[in-house]
Design a protein around this motif. Structure first.
Motif, PDB file in Angstrom:
ATOM      1  N   MET A   1       0.961  -0.973  -0.039  1.00  0.00           N
ATOM      2  CA  MET A   1      -0.023  -0.005  -0.083  1.00  0.00           C
ATOM      3  C   MET A   1       1.001   1.325   0.031  1.00  0.00           C
ATOM      4  SD  MET A   1      -3.254   0.961   2.550  1.00  0.00           S
ATOM      5  CE  MET A   1      -2.414   1.288   3.929  1.00  0.00           C
ATOM      6  N   LEU A   2       0.775   2.083  -0.943  1.00  0.00           N
ATOM      7  CA  LEU A   2       1.647   3.412  -1.010  1.00  0.00           C
ATOM      8  C   LEU A   2       0.981   4.577  -0.617  1.00  0.00           C
ATOM      9  CD1 LEU A   2       2.616   2.488  -4.772  1.00  0.00           C
ATOM     10  CD2 LEU A   2       3.643   1.508  -2.755  1.00  0.00           C
ATOM     11  N   ASN A   3       1.692   5.855  -0.144  1.00  0.00           N
ATOM     12  CA  ASN A   3       1.434   7.041  -0.178  1.00  0.00           C
ATOM     13  C   ASN A   3       1.461   7.806  -1.427  1.00  0.00           C
ATOM     14  OD1 ASN A   3       4.104   7.721  -0.333  1.00  0.00           O
ATOM     15  ND2 ASN A   3       4.543   8.027   1.739  1.00  0.00           N
ATOM     16  N   GLU A   4       1.060   9.158  -1.321  1.00  0.00           N
ATOM     17  CA  GLU A   4       1.064   9.917  -2.587  1.00  0.00           C
ATOM     18  C   GLU A   4       2.566   9.980  -3.190  1.00  0.00           C
ATOM     19  OE1 GLU A   4      -0.534  10.571  -0.177  1.00  0.00           O
ATOM     20  OE2 GLU A   4      -2.725  11.066  -0.221  1.00  0.00           O
ATOM     21  N   GLN A   5       3.695   9.635  -2.738  1.00  0.00           N
ATOM     22  CA  GLN A   5       4.848   9.659  -2.885  1.00  0.00           C
ATOM     23  C   GLN A   5       5.402   8.309  -3.605  1.00  0.00           C
ATOM     24  OE1 GLN A   5       4.114  11.247   0.227  1.00  0.00           O
ATOM     25  NE2 GLN A   5       3.487  12.938  -1.116  1.00  0.00           N
ATOM     26  N   GLY A   6       4.695   7.511  -3.495  1.00  0.00           N
ATOM     27  CA  GLY A   6       4.819   6.219  -4.110  1.00  0.00           C
ATOM     28  C   GLY A   6       5.665   5.400  -3.025  1.00  0.00           C
ATOM     29  N   GLU A   7       5.667   5.748  -1.750  1.00  0.00           N
ATOM     30  CA  GLU A   7       6.427   5.103  -0.860  1.00  0.00           C
ATOM     31  C   GLU A   7       5.498   4.000  -0.194  1.00  0.00           C
ATOM     32  OE1 GLU A   7       9.497   8.651   0.524  1.00  0.00           O
ATOM     33  OE2 GLU A   7       7.701   8.122   1.697  1.00  0.00           O
ATOM     34  N   ILE A   8       6.197   2.968  -0.026  1.00  0.00           N
ATOM     35  CA  ILE A   8       5.285   1.847   0.808  1.00  0.00           C
ATOM     36  C   ILE A   8       4.991   2.262   2.503  1.00  0.00           C
ATOM     37  CG2 ILE A   8       5.628  -0.516   1.610  1.00  0.00           C
ATOM     38  CD1 ILE A   8       7.377  -1.148  -0.779  1.00  0.00           C
ATOM     39  N   ILE A   9       3.836   2.166   2.703  1.00  0.00           N
ATOM     40  CA  ILE A   9       3.263   2.403   4.055  1.00  0.00           C
ATOM     41  C   ILE A   9       2.830   1.340   4.662  1.00  0.00           C
ATOM     42  CG2 ILE A   9       2.995   4.772   3.591  1.00  0.00           C
ATOM     43  CD1 ILE A   9       0.098   4.269   3.274  1.00  0.00           C
ATOM     44  N   ASP A  10       2.532   0.136   3.923  1.00  0.00           N
ATOM     45  CA  ASP A  10       2.014  -1.058   4.113  1.00  0.00           C
ATOM     46  C   ASP A  10       2.149  -2.180   3.230  1.00  0.00           C
ATOM     47  OD1 ASP A  10       1.128  -3.081   6.196  1.00  0.00           O
ATOM     48  OD2 ASP A  10      -0.859  -2.181   6.389  1.00  0.00           O
ATOM     49  N   ASP A  11       2.254  -3.433   3.742  1.00  0.00           N
ATOM     50  CA  ASP A  11       2.186  -4.619   2.930  1.00  0.00           C
ATOM     51  C   ASP A  11       1.295  -5.652   3.724  1.00  0.00           C
ATOM     52  OD1 ASP A  11       4.163  -5.414   4.966  1.00  0.00           O
ATOM     53  OD2 ASP A  11       4.861  -6.725   3.543  1.00  0.00           O
ATOM     54  N   VAL A  12       0.286  -6.165   2.936  1.00  0.00           N
ATOM     55  CA  VAL A  12      -0.706  -6.824   3.369  1.00  0.00           C
ATOM     56  C   VAL A  12      -1.069  -8.101   2.356  1.00  0.00           C
ATOM     57  CG1 VAL A  12      -1.718  -4.597   3.966  1.00  0.00           C
ATOM     58  CG2 VAL A  12      -2.767  -5.448   1.954  1.00  0.00           C
ATOM     59  N   VAL A  13      -1.796  -8.755   3.009  1.00  0.00           N
ATOM     60  CA  VAL A  13      -2.363 -10.024   2.071  1.00  0.00           C
ATOM     61  C   VAL A  13      -4.048  -9.626   2.070  1.00  0.00           C
ATOM     62  CG1 VAL A  13      -3.032 -12.643   2.192  1.00  0.00           C
ATOM     63  CG2 VAL A  13      -0.799 -11.585   2.511  1.00  0.00           C
ATOM     64  N   ILE A  14      -4.577  -9.605   0.914  1.00  0.00           N
ATOM     65  CA  ILE A  14      -6.150  -9.416   0.782  1.00  0.00           C
ATOM     66  C   ILE A  14      -6.680 -11.031   0.323  1.00  0.00           C
ATOM     67  CG2 ILE A  14      -7.701  -8.268  -0.488  1.00  0.00           C
ATOM     68  CD1 ILE A  14      -5.906  -6.027  -0.948  1.00  0.00           C
ATOM     69  N   MET A  15      -7.581 -11.271   0.950  1.00  0.00           N
ATOM     70  CA  MET A  15      -8.305 -12.420   0.881  1.00  0.00           C
ATOM     71  C   MET A  15      -9.696 -12.122   0.596  1.00  0.00           C
ATOM     72  SD  MET A  15      -6.869 -14.027   4.434  1.00  0.00           S
ATOM     73  CE  MET A  15      -7.650 -15.684   4.382  1.00  0.00           C
TER      74      MET A  15
END
Length: 342
Positions: A65-79
């Motif tokens: 999941m990214l912020n407006e600057q394209g930086e990672i703010i989370d990584d998740v698993v979507i089920m």
């Protein structure tokens, strides 16, 4: 003299190697958000850069999941639980809740945190399939990676998800009501022990040593980076709109300024600061040169390779596999990031 907190810890070693050689089980419930509504798929498409609409019911997908600057703010698993219901597994449900709230706009969606409604038990390792198969009412023989199903264990309703955070080709997550956790453990523990495995109790094994050997990241490793810098750009759907797309397109066109590389330090008893403990991490220098080329993001011990291993977030194209470097006075070498692939 500094002593390696991993190398000489017999408990960490035995739990780690149980997962690699036979199987290990542990209790570690990630935080869960359930999201639904007429616009849920479109909303998730906008929140996350990887494609969501192609996810079939009963399947999972990893995404940043990214912020407006394209930086990672989370990584998740979507089920995808049903056509209009998804679970999102994260370690930062409160932050995700805030992020969704501030970007919901006109999307017709509702969500709630359901972490307290579920207890998740992981069974990981080469014998995990036969262990879980021996317990479930309905066979998991055909359950694909990143797929889940409903069944029972000893009369306990549960969800079985094939996946995990250890890098093992075979691994499963069992979701049950917290009220059934103790009853499940009474069946799970002896089944794992019968197969030659054991319970994993050390958090550093669950979150650090096992994942790092397999080139899996913890969110602290990713903070402040973009997907191109850490090798997580391959699944991005460039045909859709998503938060951070404009900034990330610029990185795609111009090239990433940094990259995550692997390294090893042969000497056992070392003191090297890494970002996982807080702070910026130890500076890295090419042997014989004074230019700082990166910082240590992660440092653990590989029980499979019997060597200190980790990640360096480095300037792009400054470090290559085989390069000799100095980190806090210790000799190190740049390597590939996966230590269990061979």
């Amino acid at each position: 003299m500094y002593k390696n907190i991993f190398k000489y810890d017999d408990m960490k070693r035995s739990e780690h190697m149980a997962v690699r050689k036979t199987a290990g089980w542990y209790f570690w419930t990630h935080q869960l958000l359930e999201i639904t509504g007429p616009d849920v798929t479109a909303f998730l498409e906008y929140m996350y850069p990887n494609k969501i609409s192609s996810l079939a019911v009963g399947r999972d997908r990893y995404t940043t999941m990214l912020n407006e600057q394209g930086e990672i703010i989370d990584d998740v698993v979507i089920m995808r639980m049903s056509e209009d219901v998804y679970w999102v597994s994260t370690l930062f449900a409160t932050k995700t809740d805030d992020w969704w709230y501030f970007h919901q706009g006109d999307y017709d969606v509702d969500w709630t945190e359901i972490t307290d409604d579920w207890a998740m038990y992981a069974v990981q390792g080469p014998k995990s399939k036969e262990i879980v198969e021996s317990l479930v009412k309905d066979s998991i023989a055909d359950l694909k990676f990143f797929a889940h199903m409903d069944t029972e264990i000893g009369g306990i309703p549960c969800k079985i998800n094939r996946g995990g955070f250890t890098g093992e080709k075979l691994g499963y997550e069992i979701y049950v009501s917290p009220d059934d956790g103790e009853a499940l453990e009474q069946m799970l523990a002896p089944a794992v022990e019968k197969a030659g495995g054991k319970e994993v109790t050390e958090f550093q094994v669950m979150a650090w040593t096992l994942p790092t050997e397999a080139n899996f990241y913890y969110m602290r490793d990713l903070a402040g980076t973009n997907p191109f810098e850490v090798g997580l750009a391959s699944g991005i759907d460039w045909e859709k709109d998503f938060i951070g797309k404009e900034a990330l397109l610029k990185v795609k066109e111009e090239g990433a300024a940094r990259e995550m590389v692997g390294f090893e330090v042969p000497e056992a008893d070392i003191y090297i600061r890494s970002k996982q403990y807080g702070g910026p991490g130890e500076p890295v220098f090419i042997d014989g040169e004074e230019e700082e080329v990166g910082r240590v993001s992660k440092l653990v011990y590989s029980y499979v390779k019997e060597v200190n291993i980790g990640y360096i977030l480095a300037k792009k194209d400054k470090l290559h596999v085989g390069d000799k470097i100095k980190i806090h006075g210790y000799d190190a070498v740049i390597t590939e990031k996966n230590w269990i692939s061979s």
